[in-house]
Design a protein around this motif. Sequence first.
Motif, short mmCIF file in Angstrom:
data_model
loop_
_atom_site.label_atom_id
_atom_site.label_comp_id
_atom_site.label_asym_id
_atom_site.label_seq_id
_atom_site.Cartn_x
_atom_site.Cartn_y
_atom_site.Cartn_z
N ALA A 87 -13.14 -4.32 7.88
CA ALA A 87 -12.37 -3.09 7.81
C ALA A 87 -12.48 -2.43 6.44
O ALA A 87 -12.66 -1.20 6.34
N LEU A 88 -12.38 -3.20 5.37
CA LEU A 88 -12.51 -2.63 4.03
C LEU A 88 -13.90 -2.06 3.80
O LEU A 88 -14.05 -0.97 3.22
N VAL B 45 0.83 -1.20 0.00
CA VAL B 45 0.00 0.00 0.00
C VAL B 45 0.86 1.25 0.00
O VAL B 45 0.65 2.16 -0.80
N GLN B 46 1.85 1.30 0.88
CA GLN B 46 2.65 2.52 1.01
C GLN B 46 3.44 2.81 -0.26
O GLN B 46 3.64 3.97 -0.62
N GLU B 47 3.92 1.79 -0.93
CA GLU B 47 4.65 2.00 -2.19
C GLU B 47 3.70 2.46 -3.29
O GLU B 47 4.06 3.26 -4.15
N ALA B 48 2.48 1.95 -3.26
CA ALA B 48 1.54 2.24 -4.34
C ALA B 48 0.95 3.65 -4.28
O ALA B 48 0.67 4.25 -5.32
N LEU B 49 0.74 4.17 -3.08
CA LEU B 49 0.00 5.43 -2.95
C LEU B 49 0.59 6.57 -3.77
O LEU B 49 -0.14 7.26 -4.49
N PRO B 50 1.91 6.82 -3.71
CA PRO B 50 2.43 7.92 -4.53
C PRO B 50 2.33 7.66 -6.02
O PRO B 50 2.16 8.59 -6.82
N LYS B 51 2.41 6.40 -6.43
CA LYS B 51 2.25 6.08 -7.85
C LYS B 51 0.82 6.36 -8.30
O LYS B 51 0.58 6.94 -9.37
N ILE B 52 -0.13 5.92 -7.48
CA ILE B 52 -1.54 6.15 -7.82
C ILE B 52 -1.82 7.64 -7.96
O ILE B 52 -2.50 8.08 -8.90
N GLU B 53 -1.27 8.42 -7.05
CA GLU B 53 -1.50 9.87 -7.10
C GLU B 53 -0.81 10.49 -8.31
O GLU B 53 -1.40 11.30 -9.03
N LEU C 8 -6.43 2.77 4.16
CA LEU C 8 -5.73 3.33 3.00
C LEU C 8 -6.06 2.55 1.74
O LEU C 8 -6.31 3.13 0.69
N ALA C 9 -6.08 1.23 1.84
CA ALA C 9 -6.37 0.40 0.67
C ALA C 9 -7.79 0.62 0.18
O ALA C 9 -8.04 0.70 -1.02
N ALA C 10 -8.73 0.71 1.11
CA ALA C 10 -10.14 0.88 0.74
C ALA C 10 -10.37 2.20 0.01
O ALA C 10 -11.27 2.31 -0.83
#
Length: 231
Positions: free
Chosen positions: A109-110, A60-68, A90-92
Amino acid sequence: MPAPPDPSAALARILSLIGNASRARGRPAARLLAVSKTRPPPAIAAIAAAGQRAFGENYVQEALPKIEALRPLGLEWHLIGHLQSNKAELAARAFDWVQTVDRPKLVAALARHRPTALAPLNVLIQVNIDDETSKSGCRPQEVATLAAAIAAQPRLRLRGLMAIPAPEPDFDRRRAAFRAMAALFVALRADHPDLDTLSMGMSEDFATAIEEGATMVRVGSALFGPRPPKP
């Protein structure tokens, strides 16, 4: 380090192989998920420019800046790595699909954190089909209960099953794992007829997975080239 493949040529080659394997079994073409973990945004954008829309990330943490960074491209993002409960919010909020749901706590949670402004989160149940103690995923006998829990959540949409079989050098054993997953998928559809996704198979064995019923395959190195060495 070898030069990365030309994105357009690499994507065309993989799609051709997927199409051939699917037609050989009289099935619609399996969907390609480009595994973009460890790849920088420019490399992902190059594959996207060649026509690929769906990308898979492990963390998740690696993906977030890429997604943005790539948001203007309108890509579809799948989480394909183990999801810790404390990263569920964060994932949801960030992903379109989570392919690694394997326990009731994660379902709750999701569902709780999926924003109402977004479409329901597409979910796959990850199955530990080889019963590996070190691998994530529920046991096959737990699938029906978990599927019912997901289907009861309006903010989640159950789409099917996912597995990462053990990397057996014996392809007959690998094929047997794919076949067991296909049987589990067919059985689950008896209670959930709208299911449409069986995600299994990677760069080295996706043709075998398609032969056994995969509707989505996850390909990384065959698209992007070898992963860069870890620092």
